[in-house]
Motif scaffolding. Structure first.
Motif, PDB file in Angstrom:
ATOM      1  N   GLY A  70       0.826  -1.198   0.000  1.00  0.00           N
ATOM      2  CA  GLY A  70       0.000   0.000   0.000  1.00  0.00           C
ATOM      3  C   GLY A  70       0.858   1.244   0.000  1.00  0.00           C
ATOM      4  O   GLY A  70       2.085   1.188  -0.119  1.00  0.00           O
ATOM      5  N   TRP A  71       0.188   2.394   0.148  1.00  0.00           N
ATOM      6  CA  TRP A  71       0.833   3.703   0.082  1.00  0.00           C
ATOM      7  C   TRP A  71       1.265   4.159   1.470  1.00  0.00           C
ATOM      8  O   TRP A  71       0.492   4.099   2.417  1.00  0.00           O
ATOM      9  CB  TRP A  71      -0.129   4.725  -0.525  1.00  0.00           C
ATOM     10  CG  TRP A  71      -0.437   4.438  -1.953  1.00  0.00           C
ATOM     11  CD1 TRP A  71      -1.476   3.696  -2.440  1.00  0.00           C
ATOM     12  CD2 TRP A  71       0.316   4.858  -3.087  1.00  0.00           C
ATOM     13  NE1 TRP A  71      -1.411   3.630  -3.804  1.00  0.00           N
ATOM     14  CE2 TRP A  71      -0.321   4.339  -4.233  1.00  0.00           C
ATOM     15  CE3 TRP A  71       1.477   5.617  -3.245  1.00  0.00           C
ATOM     16  CZ2 TRP A  71       0.161   4.571  -5.521  1.00  0.00           C
ATOM     17  CZ3 TRP A  71       1.947   5.846  -4.527  1.00  0.00           C
ATOM     18  CH2 TRP A  71       1.287   5.323  -5.648  1.00  0.00           C
ATOM     19  N   SER A  72       2.518   4.629   1.578  1.00  0.00           N
ATOM     20  CA  SER A  72       3.059   5.119   2.843  1.00  0.00           C
ATOM     21  C   SER A  72       3.772   6.446   2.606  1.00  0.00           C
ATOM     22  O   SER A  72       4.319   6.691   1.534  1.00  0.00           O
ATOM     23  CB  SER A  72       4.038   4.114   3.450  1.00  0.00           C
ATOM     24  OG  SER A  72       3.378   2.906   3.766  1.00  0.00           O
ATOM     25  N   VAL A  73       3.776   7.286   3.646  1.00  0.00           N
ATOM     26  CA  VAL A  73       4.368   8.616   3.576  1.00  0.00           C
ATOM     27  C   VAL A  73       5.898   8.529   3.617  1.00  0.00           C
ATOM     28  O   VAL A  73       6.461   7.823   4.451  1.00  0.00           O
ATOM     29  CB  VAL A  73       3.854   9.483   4.745  1.00  0.00           C
ATOM     30  CG1 VAL A  73       4.559  10.824   4.798  1.00  0.00           C
ATOM     31  CG2 VAL A  73       2.356   9.677   4.628  1.00  0.00           C
ATOM     32  N   GLN A  74       6.551   9.251   2.723  1.00  0.00           N
ATOM     33  CA  GLN A  74       8.009   9.196   2.615  1.00  0.00           C
ATOM     34  C   GLN A  74       8.728   9.753   3.848  1.00  0.00           C
ATOM     35  O   GLN A  74       9.867   9.377   4.116  1.00  0.00           O
ATOM     36  CB  GLN A  74       8.444   9.885   1.330  1.00  0.00           C
ATOM     37  CG  GLN A  74       9.267  11.102   1.448  1.00  0.00           C
ATOM     38  CD  GLN A  74       9.709  11.657   0.112  1.00  0.00           C
ATOM     39  OE1 GLN A  74       9.707  10.999  -0.925  1.00  0.00           O
ATOM     40  NE2 GLN A  74      10.100  12.901   0.141  1.00  0.00           N
TER      41      GLN A  74
END
Length: 190
Positions: A85-89
């Motif tokens: 999934g999408w995660s914050v850098q």
């Protein structure tokens, strides 16, 4: 900006287009680690319920991105525990791959590695890989002999690095260190 036109000063609007150069922190295929507990989301934004929360120290591989959403830069990550999934850098750091190899023999040489890598692995038998964060100080120790062959040197990316069996270096990218052996014993100076 003032321009003179026929002796009369007039104001000419000047529009400046400011472009901000954005350098991506990561690339597709990079190995990353989360620095603190981190939500994994189905979309690159803070809307909706997270798929899961990864614990600090877990690693994954960047599969897509970057995308912008809700003031953050997001990366799609395939996490080591099977979630994606999408995660914050902001809460990710690079993990660099150290490949440890040997030459003459090309495999089967036990090499000491310290400290343990991000997955808790240390020593190994060539060829093997370990993952380390940026600026981690690594120590490798090769044996004096491998079978009937004697240690000669270490090479870094194929270039001579050191003739000492024990070396230390700082990780700053993906690298290959090769322990080189020869049938001829090294010269000893007295």
């Amino acid at each position: 900006m003032r321009m003179r036109h026929g002796g009369i000063a007039t104001l000419v609007p000047v529009v400046l287009l400011l472009a901000t150069l954005h350098t991506a922190a990561f690339s597709i295929g990079d190995w990353v680690e989360c620095t603190q507990n981190l939500n994994v989301r189905p979309n690159p934004n803070t809307n909706g319920t997270p798929v899961t929360m990864e614990t600090a120290g877990l690693t994954g591989t960047i599969a897509s991105g970057p995308q912008s959403g809700n003031g953050y830069t997001w990366w799609y990550i395939n996490w080591a525990n099977g979630y994606s999934g999408w995660s914050v850098q902001d809460y990710l750091i690079n993990v660099f791959t150290l490949t440890v190899a040997s030459s003459n023999p090309n495999s089967g040489v036990y090499i000491y590695v310290g400290p343990n890598d991000v997955n808790g692995h240390a020593d190994g038998t060539t060829s093997f890989t370990r993952g380390f964060n940026n600026q981690t100080l690594i120590t490798l120790v090769a044996p004096a002999a491998a079978g009937a062959n004697y240690f000669v040197k270490w090479t870094l990316q194929g270039s001579d690095y050191s003739s000492s069996r024990t070396i230390s270096f700082e990780m700053g990218g993906n690298i290959t260190m090769t322990a080189v052996f020869s049938a001829t014993p090294p010269t000893t100076h007295t």
